[in-house]
Enzyme design. Structure first.
Site, PDB file in Angstrom:
ATOM      1  N   LYS A 198      -3.884  30.824  -2.925  1.00  0.00           N
ATOM      2  CA  LYS A 198      -5.339  31.039  -2.951  1.00  0.00           C
ATOM      3  C   LYS A 198      -5.702  32.481  -2.551  1.00  0.00           C
ATOM      4  O   LYS A 198      -4.856  33.226  -2.029  1.00  0.00           O
ATOM      5  CB  LYS A 198      -6.012  30.013  -2.026  1.00  0.00           C
ATOM      6  CG  LYS A 198      -5.879  28.558  -2.527  1.00  0.00           C
ATOM      7  CD  LYS A 198      -6.708  27.604  -1.662  1.00  0.00           C
ATOM      8  CE  LYS A 198      -6.622  26.170  -2.170  1.00  0.00           C
ATOM      9  NZ  LYS A 198      -7.481  25.250  -1.370  1.00  0.00           N
ATOM     10  N   ASN A 204      -7.563  28.118   2.946  1.00  0.00           N
ATOM     11  CA  ASN A 204      -6.376  27.408   3.438  1.00  0.00           C
ATOM     12  C   ASN A 204      -5.106  27.700   2.632  1.00  0.00           C
ATOM     13  O   ASN A 204      -4.206  26.862   2.546  1.00  0.00           O
ATOM     14  CB  ASN A 204      -6.653  25.911   3.602  1.00  0.00           C
ATOM     15  CG  ASN A 204      -7.005  25.228   2.300  1.00  0.00           C
ATOM     16  OD1 ASN A 204      -7.045  25.857   1.248  1.00  0.00           O
ATOM     17  ND2 ASN A 204      -7.251  23.939   2.364  1.00  0.00           N
ATOM     18  N   HIS A 216      -2.975  25.593  -2.806  1.00  0.00           N
ATOM     19  CA  HIS A 216      -3.319  24.304  -3.412  1.00  0.00           C
ATOM     20  C   HIS A 216      -2.033  23.667  -3.917  1.00  0.00           C
ATOM     21  O   HIS A 216      -1.123  24.362  -4.367  1.00  0.00           O
ATOM     22  CB  HIS A 216      -4.263  24.500  -4.611  1.00  0.00           C
ATOM     23  CG  HIS A 216      -4.298  23.284  -5.510  1.00  0.00           C
ATOM     24  ND1 HIS A 216      -5.084  22.195  -5.238  1.00  0.00           N
ATOM     25  CD2 HIS A 216      -3.578  22.966  -6.618  1.00  0.00           C
ATOM     26  CE1 HIS A 216      -4.863  21.275  -6.160  1.00  0.00           C
ATOM     27  NE2 HIS A 216      -3.952  21.715  -7.012  1.00  0.00           N
ATOM     28  N   TYR A 256     -11.563  21.949 -10.096  1.00  0.00           N
ATOM     29  CA  TYR A 256     -11.889  21.074  -8.961  1.00  0.00           C
ATOM     30  C   TYR A 256     -12.980  20.062  -9.324  1.00  0.00           C
ATOM     31  O   TYR A 256     -13.702  19.601  -8.437  1.00  0.00           O
ATOM     32  CB  TYR A 256     -12.319  21.915  -7.760  1.00  0.00           C
ATOM     33  CG  TYR A 256     -11.163  22.479  -6.948  1.00  0.00           C
ATOM     34  CD1 TYR A 256     -10.276  21.632  -6.281  1.00  0.00           C
ATOM     35  CD2 TYR A 256     -10.961  23.845  -6.821  1.00  0.00           C
ATOM     36  CE1 TYR A 256      -9.223  22.136  -5.518  1.00  0.00           C
ATOM     37  CE2 TYR A 256      -9.909  24.356  -6.065  1.00  0.00           C
ATOM     38  CZ  TYR A 256      -9.050  23.490  -5.413  1.00  0.00           C
ATOM     39  OH  TYR A 256      -8.009  23.988  -4.646  1.00  0.00           O
ATOM     40  N   GLU A 263      -3.315  19.343 -14.113  1.00  0.00           N
ATOM     41  CA  GLU A 263      -3.472  20.692 -13.566  1.00  0.00           C
ATOM     42  C   GLU A 263      -2.499  21.693 -14.214  1.00  0.00           C
ATOM     43  O   GLU A 263      -2.854  22.846 -14.429  1.00  0.00           O
ATOM     44  CB  GLU A 263      -3.276  20.647 -12.048  1.00  0.00           C
ATOM     45  CG  GLU A 263      -4.407  19.879 -11.366  1.00  0.00           C
ATOM     46  CD  GLU A 263      -4.213  19.710  -9.864  1.00  0.00           C
ATOM     47  OE1 GLU A 263      -3.194  20.172  -9.315  1.00  0.00           O
ATOM     48  OE2 GLU A 263      -5.100  19.100  -9.241  1.00  0.00           O
TER      49      GLU A 263
HETATM   50  P1  RTP Z   1      -6.216  21.395  -2.500  1.00  0.00           P
HETATM   51  O1  RTP Z   1      -6.802  20.443  -3.519  1.00  0.00           O
HETATM   52  O2  RTP Z   1      -6.871  22.755  -2.528  1.00  0.00           O
HETATM   53  O3  RTP Z   1      -4.725  21.466  -2.604  1.00  0.00           O
HETATM   54  O4  RTP Z   1      -6.479  20.826  -1.032  1.00  0.00           O
HETATM   55  P2  RTP Z   1      -6.282  19.349  -0.519  1.00  0.00           P
HETATM   56  O5  RTP Z   1      -5.750  18.469  -1.618  1.00  0.00           O
HETATM   57  O6  RTP Z   1      -5.495  19.430   0.741  1.00  0.00           O
HETATM   58  O7  RTP Z   1      -7.769  18.943  -0.165  1.00  0.00           O
HETATM   59  P3  RTP Z   1      -8.916  18.319  -1.125  1.00  0.00           P
HETATM   60  O8  RTP Z   1      -9.437  17.120  -0.447  1.00  0.00           O
HETATM   61  O9  RTP Z   1      -8.408  18.177  -2.528  1.00  0.00           O
HETATM   62  O10 RTP Z   1     -10.038  19.443  -1.074  1.00  0.00           O
HETATM   63  C1  RTP Z   1      -9.967  20.594  -1.902  1.00  0.00           C
HETATM   64  C2  RTP Z   1     -10.329  21.805  -1.079  1.00  0.00           C
HETATM   65  O11 RTP Z   1     -11.696  21.692  -0.686  1.00  0.00           O
HETATM   66  C3  RTP Z   1     -11.873  22.223   0.621  1.00  0.00           C
HETATM   67  N1  RTP Z   1     -12.418  21.198   1.503  1.00  0.00           N
HETATM   68  N2  RTP Z   1     -13.358  21.427   2.351  1.00  0.00           N
HETATM   69  N3  RTP Z   1     -15.317  21.168   4.389  1.00  0.00           N
HETATM   70  C4  RTP Z   1     -14.588  20.132   4.061  1.00  0.00           C
HETATM   71  O12 RTP Z   1     -14.724  19.046   4.589  1.00  0.00           O
HETATM   72  C5  RTP Z   1     -13.597  20.288   2.996  1.00  0.00           C
HETATM   73  N4  RTP Z   1     -12.811  19.340   2.552  1.00  0.00           N
HETATM   74  C6  RTP Z   1     -12.060  19.923   1.595  1.00  0.00           C
HETATM   75  C7  RTP Z   1     -10.528  22.670   1.126  1.00  0.00           C
HETATM   76  O13 RTP Z   1     -10.439  24.078   0.956  1.00  0.00           O
HETATM   77  C8  RTP Z   1      -9.556  21.939   0.236  1.00  0.00           C
HETATM   78  O14 RTP Z   1      -8.353  22.662   0.089  1.00  0.00           O
HETATM   79 MG    MG Z   2      -6.630  18.373  -3.516  1.00  0.00          MG
END
Ligand code: RTP
Ligand code: MG
Length: 142
Positions: free
Chosen positions: A11, A114, A117, A51, A128
């Site tokens: 990222k 973070n 991804h 997303y 994806e």
């Molecule tokens: P990613 O898709 O980026 O790999 O991350 P992830 O699976 O660990 O998390 P996901 O639930 O898919 O969320 C995508 C991205 O959205 C942001 N996020 N912010 N503020 C919040 O509560 C929140 N929750 C998620 C994060 O940057 C996350 O990587």
């Molecule tokens: Mg995710």
């Protein structure tokens, strides 16, 4: 376990910190091969489409703004159990909750910035990978 492919993104925060190589090294040391790779600056439309599953979530606007704030590196990782292995290497979404030694614990600043991804399921990985790469851009290890 079988050989899988997963979609990974370094990222904008990690690109800006100059840790692309350190993150790639973690993939390779864990037995994942980089079989496709490109750097790009996502457009708003590309980030929103990528997303789309989070479209209704309150953080969607911030997520798209962050993902378009600078260049990213997009790669396909291939190896034994690649989808889960990559998620384990990444650590929890919120770096404050990520296990020591994970990419997010070591390189991420916040839940928004973070570092990486990774696809979260076989279905996500298939969608994806196709979102960013044509078949002829993927170079499997023989
Ligand atoms: P990613 O898709 O980026 O790999 O991350 P992830 O699976 O660990 O998390 P996901 O639930 O898919 O969320 C995508 C991205 O959205 C942001 N996020 N912010 N503020 C919040 O509560 C929140 N929750 C998620 C994060 O940057 C996350 O990587
Ligand atoms: Mg995710």
């Amino acid at each position: 376990m079988s050989i899988e492919r997963t979609l990974s993104i370094v990222k904008p925060d990690a690109v800006a910190k100059n840790v692309i190589g350190e993150i790639y090294s973690r993939f390779e040391k864990a037995g994942l091969a980089i079989v496709a790779s490109k750097m790009k600056h996502l457009t708003q439309e590309e980030a929103e489409g990528f997303y789309a599953e989070h479209k209704e979530r309150p953080f969607f606007g911030d997520l798209v703004a962050f993902m378009t704030s600078g260049p990213v590196v997009v790669q396909v990782l291939e190896g034994e159990g690649a989808i889960l292995k990559n998620r384990d290497l990444m650590g929890a979404t919120n770096p404050k909750e990520a296990d020591a030694g994970t990419i997010r614990a070591d390189f991420a600043e916040s839940i928004d910035a973070n570092a990486v991804h990774g696809s979260d399921s076989a279905a996500s990985a298939e969608r994806e990978i196709a979102y960013f790469f044509n078949d002829n851009e993927i170079c499997p290890r023989g």
